[in-house]
Design a protein around this motif. Structure first.
Motif, mmCIF file in Angstrom:
data_model
loop_
_atom_site.group_PDB
_atom_site.id
_atom_site.type_symbol
_atom_site.label_atom_id
_atom_site.label_comp_id
_atom_site.label_asym_id
_atom_site.label_seq_id
_atom_site.Cartn_x
_atom_site.Cartn_y
_atom_site.Cartn_z
ATOM 1 N N GLY A 1 4.676 8.148 4.682
ATOM 2 C CA GLY A 1 5.699 8.894 3.961
ATOM 3 C C GLY A 1 7.117 8.647 4.412
ATOM 4 O O GLY A 1 8.060 9.196 3.834
ATOM 5 N N ARG A 2 7.322 7.806 5.438
ATOM 6 C CA ARG A 2 8.668 7.482 5.921
ATOM 7 C C ARG A 2 9.094 6.123 5.360
ATOM 8 O O ARG A 2 8.357 5.146 5.457
ATOM 9 C CB ARG A 2 8.717 7.456 7.447
ATOM 10 N N ALA A 3 10.284 6.084 4.790
ATOM 11 C CA ALA A 3 10.764 4.865 4.149
ATOM 12 C C ALA A 3 10.874 3.718 5.147
ATOM 13 O O ALA A 3 11.313 3.910 6.291
ATOM 14 C CB ALA A 3 12.117 5.114 3.488
ATOM 15 N N THR A 4 10.487 2.532 4.725
ATOM 16 C CA THR A 4 10.620 1.321 5.546
ATOM 17 C C THR A 4 11.611 0.395 4.842
ATOM 18 O O THR A 4 11.230 -0.489 4.090
ATOM 19 C CB THR A 4 9.258 0.621 5.725
ATOM 20 N N ASN A 5 12.887 0.612 5.137
ATOM 21 C CA ASN A 5 13.944 -0.156 4.468
ATOM 22 C C ASN A 5 14.107 -1.553 5.036
ATOM 23 O O ASN A 5 14.707 -2.409 4.399
ATOM 24 C CB ASN A 5 15.275 0.587 4.561
ATOM 25 N N ASN A 6 13.605 -1.772 6.268
ATOM 26 C CA ASN A 6 13.737 -3.093 6.876
ATOM 27 C C ASN A 6 12.613 -3.306 7.893
ATOM 28 O O ASN A 6 11.835 -2.392 8.187
ATOM 29 C CB ASN A 6 15.108 -3.271 7.529
#
Length: 497
Positions: A348-353
């Motif tokens: 549920g935590r965004a993985t932008n990089n």
């Protein structure tokens, strides 16, 4: 009186009142006869907030946080193995016995380096950077109150540049772990450490970026390093490494590790390992002696315009992590991930990089399960992946504690197979610790590999610890020459009288 006349009267009264007020203020801030700069300097809003009558609340100043943290940040002094190649005059006797040239008079067999550390429990556990204690033969810890202790290394993790130390003490001040996930860009933070040997130095700044990868650990542990730093503009200099980055509540949100600089000193930005990762690694080192590294088992790249152009595709999102390869028998393969998928979140935590994804996975242990959300063919899919270790299993790996043997205050152990292979050695013994003054004064250092002993009967090759102890006991009390090398391959010798 008409309404028009009423409003005109009110307007005229306001103008007259404003002129009178301005005149009064001008009279106050422009004294007619100033005899000091206290009188000459004009009154301002800031002046009205100064003095004993005004106190900045603890929640929005740095005093309370500094008072909490400073006593728990320590000065770490590391005595490092001296590994510069020894140089000296040609000696035919040395050449006959195969002794490397002795160091020149005045050279030191060891050097001192310094850094910082943070006490994280009242019974003496301390977190610092791996590069602060790496290759150290002796570690001295100095507290803010000038008490000193000798520390032992519980474990290190080069992939995150973290290390856990222990001193024998109780009732110590310590810093509580905060949640670096809750830290926001623009939030005030304090950096506490010992730059340039200036004990207990506090600097302030803000969080200027998160999940920053700067490539300083690129060549560590087969490229499996974790760099997802908090970036701050709090001043950090050499000696701050291993020190605390805290919020205004005095909670540990990072361990200061590096600076961005062309000169070696502070040039605007510094970087800290986030506390969520620090806490997990410290728990691992305390419980298992080694960090438990969990892997998804996929090769990844940042989603970017440059990558899209090189692959000649159009990404459905502007930020995410592109899967370029999937390892066999990996958690990623078992979960159905494929080349071309774009991971957009973990649990549920965004993985932008890439740095963001690596940090989230590194908080886990082999056997843990994670929910991976990814995009394939324009559709968003969620799968559950079981993370594995380097060997492709879900086993927890515990540090193997080698058997040590002691002689005259010096502890010896067998050479690790990895070091043997690296240095192409067929045998020898490693100095694990030097507590005996005689050997320490002779030049013995932790980590030195003994390959031969020269006594009155000639040169004896050392095959293992048993052989070394046999030779030492036979020649006890007699002068000997100890030959060998440091673990970087540098040859060296010293005499024990």
């Amino acid at each position: 009186m008409s309404k028009k006349q009423f409003f005109l009267g009110m307007l005229l009264a306001s103008l007259i009142g404003g002129i009178v007020a301005l005149a009064g203020v001008n009279f106050l801030i422009q004294p007619q006869s100033a005899n000091s700069f206290d009188e000459k300097q004009p009154i301002s809003f800031a002046n009205l907030l100064s003095g004993d009558e005004f106190t900045v609340p603890d929640g929005i100043n740095f005093v309370a946080s500094a008072e909490t943290v400073v006593p728990a940040v320590v000065h770490v002094k590391s005595e490092m193995t001296y590994s510069a190649r020894a140089r000296g005059r040609r000696d035919p006797i040395q050449e006959y016995f195969g002794i490397p040239p002795r160091e020149q008079q005045g050279d030191r067999p060891s050097v001192m380096s310094t850094g910082s550390g943070v006490i994280i429990s009242p019974d003496g556990y301390i977190v610092t950077n791996n590069h602060v204690v790496e290759n150290a033969s002796r570690l001295e810890i100095s507290l803010d109150n000038n008490k000193r202790y000798e520390a032992k290394v519980i474990g290190t993790d080069p992939t995150t540049d973290l290390a856990l130390l222990k001193i024998e003490a109780d009732g110590l001040p310590f810093v509580r772990f905060g949640d670096s996930d809750k830290t926001k860009i623009g939030e005030w933070v304090l950096a506490v450490g010992n730059p340039f040997d200036l004990n207990s130095t506090v600097t302030a700044g803000i969080i200027s970026a998160k999940a920053r990868n700067i490539g300083i650990l690129r060549n560590v542990e087969d490229g499996l390093s974790i760099e997802s730093f908090l970036q701050t503009d709090a001043v950090v200099n050499p000696g701050n490494s291993g020190g605390a980055l805290v919020n205004l509540a005095g909670e540990l949100i990072g361990i200061n590790t590096a600076i961005a600089s062309n000169t070696g000193t502070f040039n605007g930005y510094s970087f800290a390992v986030p506390s969520t990762l620090v806490k997990k690694v410290m728990d691992d080192l305390m419980k298992y002696g080694t960090a438990q590294r969990a892997l998804l088992g996929v090769g990844i790249l940042d989603v970017s315009q440059e990558l899209a152009e090189s692959l000649d595709i159009e990404f459905p999102v502007e930020q995410g992590v592109y899967i370029r390869s999937v390892n066999e028998n990996s958690g990623g393969e078992d979960a159905g991930l494929k080349v071309g998928d774009i991971i957009i979140s973990v649990d549920g935590r965004a993985t932008n990089n890439v740095a963001n994804l690596q940090e989230l996975v590194a908080r886990k242990r082999p056997g843990d399960k994670v929910d991976v959300e990814y995009i394939r063919d324009g559709k968003t899919i969620t799968t559950n992946a079981t993370l594995k270790n380097f060997s492709g299993t879900t086993d927890i790996v515990e540090k193997v504690i080698p058997i040590t043997y002691e002689f005259e205050g010096v502890r010896f152990e067998e050479i690790p197979e990895r070091v043997k292979s690296q240095l192409e050695l067929s045998g020898g013994a490693v100095i694990a610790a030097v507590n005996g003054q005689k050997w320490r004064n002779s030049g013995a250092r932790t980590g030195f590999i003994i390959t031969s002993i020269i006594n009155e009967n000639g040169r004896v090759r050392i095959t293992n610890v048993d052989k070394l102890l046999e030779v030492l006991k036979e020649t006890e009390g007699d002068p000997i020459v100890v030959l060998g090398m440091f673990q970087d391959g540098t040859e060296y010798y010293f005499e024990v009288n």
